[in-house]
Write a protein that holds these residues in place. Structure first.
Motif, PDB file in Angstrom:
ATOM      1  N   GLU A   1       3.184  -2.571 -13.875  1.00  0.00           N
ATOM      2  CA  GLU A   1       2.641  -1.231 -13.653  1.00  0.00           C
ATOM      3  C   GLU A   1       2.193  -1.083 -12.207  1.00  0.00           C
ATOM      4  OE1 GLU A   1       0.011   0.477 -16.829  1.00  0.00           O
ATOM      5  OE2 GLU A   1      -0.003  -1.617 -17.487  1.00  0.00           O
ATOM      6  N   GLU A   2       2.374   0.108 -11.663  1.00  0.00           N
ATOM      7  CA  GLU A   2       2.057   0.302 -10.238  1.00  0.00           C
ATOM      8  C   GLU A   2       0.579   0.040  -9.943  1.00  0.00           C
ATOM      9  OE1 GLU A   2       3.177   3.217  -6.529  1.00  0.00           O
ATOM     10  OE2 GLU A   2       3.011   4.131  -8.519  1.00  0.00           O
ATOM     11  N   LYS A   3      -0.303   0.319 -10.895  1.00  0.00           N
ATOM     12  CA  LYS A   3      -1.735   0.115 -10.647  1.00  0.00           C
ATOM     13  C   LYS A   3      -2.076  -1.360 -10.421  1.00  0.00           C
ATOM     14  CE  LYS A   3      -3.028  -0.211 -15.555  1.00  0.00           C
ATOM     15  NZ  LYS A   3      -3.814   0.408 -16.658  1.00  0.00           N
ATOM     16  N   LEU A   4      -1.165  -2.259 -10.764  1.00  0.00           N
ATOM     17  CA  LEU A   4      -1.407  -3.697 -10.590  1.00  0.00           C
ATOM     18  C   LEU A   4      -0.812  -4.250  -9.303  1.00  0.00           C
ATOM     19  CD1 LEU A   4      -0.807  -5.011 -14.229  1.00  0.00           C
ATOM     20  CD2 LEU A   4      -2.990  -4.737 -13.049  1.00  0.00           C
ATOM     21  N   PHE A   5      -0.243  -3.380  -8.468  1.00  0.00           N
ATOM     22  CA  PHE A   5       0.453  -3.895  -7.291  1.00  0.00           C
ATOM     23  C   PHE A   5      -0.479  -4.531  -6.260  1.00  0.00           C
ATOM     24  CE2 PHE A   5       4.462  -2.900  -8.787  1.00  0.00           C
ATOM     25  CZ  PHE A   5       5.435  -3.249  -7.858  1.00  0.00           C
TER      26      PHE A   5
ATOM     27  N   GLY B   1       0.782  -1.230   0.000  1.00  0.00           N
ATOM     28  CA  GLY B   1       0.000   0.000   0.000  1.00  0.00           C
ATOM     29  C   GLY B   1       0.815   1.281   0.000  1.00  0.00           C
ATOM     30  N   VAL B   2       2.149   1.181  -0.026  1.00  0.00           N
ATOM     31  CA  VAL B   2       2.999   2.378  -0.010  1.00  0.00           C
ATOM     32  C   VAL B   2       3.342   2.760  -1.452  1.00  0.00           C
ATOM     33  CG1 VAL B   2       5.137   3.420   0.794  1.00  0.00           C
ATOM     34  CG2 VAL B   2       3.961   1.732   2.222  1.00  0.00           C
ATOM     35  N   SER B   3       2.759   3.852  -1.931  1.00  0.00           N
ATOM     36  CA  SER B   3       2.945   4.248  -3.326  1.00  0.00           C
ATOM     37  C   SER B   3       4.298   4.907  -3.556  1.00  0.00           C
ATOM     38  CB  SER B   3       1.842   5.219  -3.752  1.00  0.00           C
ATOM     39  OG  SER B   3       2.004   6.460  -3.093  1.00  0.00           O
ATOM     40  N   ILE B   4       4.714   4.908  -4.813  1.00  0.00           N
ATOM     41  CA  ILE B   4       5.942   5.601  -5.198  1.00  0.00           C
ATOM     42  C   ILE B   4       5.803   7.096  -4.903  1.00  0.00           C
ATOM     43  CG2 ILE B   4       7.346   6.301  -7.176  1.00  0.00           C
ATOM     44  CD1 ILE B   4       6.795   3.511  -8.363  1.00  0.00           C
TER      45      ILE B   4
ATOM     46  N   HIS C   1      -9.464 -12.141  -4.035  1.00  0.00           N
ATOM     47  CA  HIS C   1     -10.042 -10.803  -4.163  1.00  0.00           C
ATOM     48  C   HIS C   1     -10.136 -10.113  -2.799  1.00  0.00           C
ATOM     49  CE1 HIS C   1     -12.078 -11.369  -8.365  1.00  0.00           C
ATOM     50  NE2 HIS C   1     -10.768 -11.300  -8.407  1.00  0.00           N
ATOM     51  N   ALA C   2     -10.401 -10.895  -1.736  1.00  0.00           N
ATOM     52  CA  ALA C   2     -10.444 -10.325  -0.386  1.00  0.00           C
ATOM     53  C   ALA C   2      -9.074  -9.765  -0.010  1.00  0.00           C
ATOM     54  CB  ALA C   2     -10.877 -11.384   0.620  1.00  0.00           C
ATOM     55  N   CYS C   3      -8.032 -10.473  -0.402  1.00  0.00           N
ATOM     56  CA  CYS C   3      -6.664 -10.015  -0.152  1.00  0.00           C
ATOM     57  C   CYS C   3      -6.382  -8.734  -0.918  1.00  0.00           C
ATOM     58  CB  CYS C   3      -5.684 -11.127  -0.566  1.00  0.00           C
ATOM     59  SG  CYS C   3      -3.949 -10.713  -0.301  1.00  0.00           S
ATOM     60  N   VAL C   4      -6.798  -8.683  -2.175  1.00  0.00           N
ATOM     61  CA  VAL C   4      -6.576  -7.502  -3.011  1.00  0.00           C
ATOM     62  C   VAL C   4      -7.316  -6.290  -2.434  1.00  0.00           C
ATOM     63  CG1 VAL C   4      -7.012  -6.486  -5.288  1.00  0.00           C
ATOM     64  CG2 VAL C   4      -6.131  -8.823  -5.112  1.00  0.00           C
ATOM     65  N   LYS C   5      -8.559  -6.499  -2.000  1.00  0.00           N
ATOM     66  CA  LYS C   5      -9.345  -5.398  -1.430  1.00  0.00           C
ATOM     67  C   LYS C   5      -8.702  -4.857  -0.165  1.00  0.00           C
ATOM     68  CE  LYS C   5     -13.870  -6.601  -3.352  1.00  0.00           C
ATOM     69  NZ  LYS C   5     -13.970  -5.356  -4.148  1.00  0.00           N
ATOM     70  N   LYS C   6      -8.146  -5.759   0.650  1.00  0.00           N
ATOM     71  CA  LYS C   6      -7.451  -5.312   1.864  1.00  0.00           C
ATOM     72  C   LYS C   6      -6.234  -4.481   1.493  1.00  0.00           C
ATOM     73  CE  LYS C   6      -6.298  -5.123   6.210  1.00  0.00           C
ATOM     74  NZ  LYS C   6      -7.101  -4.328   7.180  1.00  0.00           N
ATOM     75  N   SER C   7      -5.502  -4.909   0.460  1.00  0.00           N
ATOM     76  CA  SER C   7      -4.338  -4.142   0.010  1.00  0.00           C
ATOM     77  C   SER C   7      -4.777  -2.766  -0.486  1.00  0.00           C
ATOM     78  CB  SER C   7      -3.614  -4.914  -1.106  1.00  0.00           C
ATOM     79  OG  SER C   7      -2.487  -4.208  -1.574  1.00  0.00           O
ATOM     80  N   GLU C   8      -5.882  -2.705  -1.225  1.00  0.00           N
ATOM     81  CA  GLU C   8      -6.395  -1.423  -1.734  1.00  0.00           C
ATOM     82  C   GLU C   8      -6.762  -0.484  -0.593  1.00  0.00           C
ATOM     83  OE1 GLU C   8      -8.394  -3.074  -5.924  1.00  0.00           O
ATOM     84  OE2 GLU C   8      -9.626  -2.801  -4.130  1.00  0.00           O
ATOM     85  N   SER C   9      -7.289  -1.056   0.488  1.00  0.00           N
ATOM     86  CA  SER C   9      -7.733  -0.227   1.621  1.00  0.00           C
ATOM     87  C   SER C   9      -6.559   0.369   2.394  1.00  0.00           C
ATOM     88  CB  SER C   9      -8.599  -1.065   2.568  1.00  0.00           C
ATOM     89  OG  SER C   9      -7.794  -1.972   3.316  1.00  0.00           O
TER      90      SER C   9
END
Length: 267
Positions: A161-165, A99-102, A257-265
Motif C-alpha cells: 500500500e502506498e501509505k507504507l512507502f 516522497g513522490v506520490s502517485i 525511524h529517523a530514516c522514515v521521518k526524513k522520507s515523510e518530510s
C-alpha cells in the motif's frame, strides 16, 4: 524480454536496475534506452551495458512500454512534463523517487496515465533486490502483473500500500547501508583479532548472506533462528548478551525511524 524500457536519468539507481536486467538476460540491453543531460554518463552506460542512449527524454520515452523516472525527486515535475506527450496507451510510468506520490505524478501526466510507484534497492543489480510496487488509478491487474514480473527479474517483489512507502524506504530502500555497516563492524572486529582484512570481510559478508537465506528459505522467525544457535553457556550467547545489554534493537529502531521521518518530510 520484448518490452521496451526507458530510463529517464542515468545515475546510480538507473545503473543498478539496468545492470540487474542485463545480468538476468543479456538480450535486455537491446530493448533498454537511457536518457540524460550528461553525454559522459550515457557513454559510460553504453560502454558497460551496451544499452541505447539519447540526450532526449522524449526520444527515450517514445514507444516505451515501461518508463522509469530515475532523476532526483525535485526534477520530476520538469521531466514528467517533457515526456507527457511521448507516452502511448500501453506505457507504464514507474516512479522510484522517495516522497513522490502517485497522485503527484498523475497530476502532471494526466488522469489517464498509468503510474506505478516503486521503491527498489541497489542489490537489484545482482538480482538480489527487495522491491516494493504500488499501482495507480489506471493500472489494472494485467498491467500490475507486467510490472511485478519485471521487478521479479531483479530479486524479490512485493505489492505494498502506498501509505507504507516511507516504511519501505526505511527498511529496504536504505536498509542495505545498515547491513554494510554491520558487516564492516564484524570485519573490523575479526581484523583486530588477527584476521587479514580481505578474509575478514569475506567471512562477515558470507555469514550475513547465509543468515539472510536461512530466514527467507526456512520461513523461520529470525528471533527463533537466533535462539537456535545460542546454547546456554556457549560462545554465541556471550555476544548476543552484549547486543542485548547495549540495546541493539532499540538503536536499529531509532535509526530506521529517523530514516522514515526524513522520507515523510519529503512529501
Amino acid at each position: 524480454m520484448n518490452n521496451k524500457i526507458a530510463f529517464i536519468g542515468a545515475g546510480h539507481l538507473a545503473e543498478s536496475l539496468i545492470a540487474g536486467f542485463v545480468r538476468e538476460n543479456n538480450d535486455s540491453a537491446a530493448v533498454i534506452t537511457a536518457s540524460n543531460r550528461s553525454e559522459g554518463k550515457l557513454n559510460a552506460l553504453k560502454d558497460k551495458y551496451n544499452v541505447n542512449i539519447t540526450l532526449s527524454n522524449q526520444e527515450a520515452a517514445a514507444g516505451a512500454d515501461f518508463v522509469f523516472i530515475t532523476v532526483k525527486p525535485n526534477d520530476y515535475d520538469t521531466v514528467l512534463g517533457e515526456i507527457k506527450d511521448s507516452l502511448n496507451k500501453r506505457s507504464i510510468v514507474i516512479t522510484p523517487g522517495a516522497g513522490v506520490s502517485i497522485a503527484f505524478t498523475e497530476s502532471i501526466l494526466g488522469e489517464s496515465a498509468k503510474v506505478v510507484r516503486t521503491m527498489p534497492n541497489t542489490p537489484s543489480m545482482l538480482g538480489a533486490g527487495m522491491n516494493a510496487i504500488c499501482a495507480g488509478n489506471n493500472v489494472d491487474k494485467a498491467d500490475l502483473d507486467r510490472v511485478y514480473e519485471l521487478f521479479s527479474r531483479l530479486g524479490r517483489c512485493e505489492i505494498v500500500e502506498e501509505k507504507l512507502f516511507d516504511t519501505v524506504t526505511g527498511v529496504s530502500g536504505s536498509g542495505p547501508a545498515y547491513v554494510y555497516m554491520f558487516i564492516d563492524a564484524m570485519a573490523n572486529a575479526a581484523e583486530k583479532d588477527g584476521m587479514p582484512r580481505e578474509q575478514a570481510v569475506a567471512f562477515a559478508a558470507q555469514t550475513a548472506l547465509g543468515a539472510a537465506r536461512m530466514v527467507l528459505e526456512t520461513g523461520e522467525d529470525p528471533k527463533a533462528l537466533c535462539d537456535s544457535v545460542c546454547s546456554p553457556g556457549g560462545t554465541t550467547i556471550e555476544a548476543v548478551n552484549i547486543f542485548k545489554e547495549e540495546d541493539l534493537y532499540g538503536l536499529v529502531e531509532k535509526a530506521q525511524h529517523a530514516c522514515v521521518k526524513k522520507s515523510e518530510s519529503m512529501h
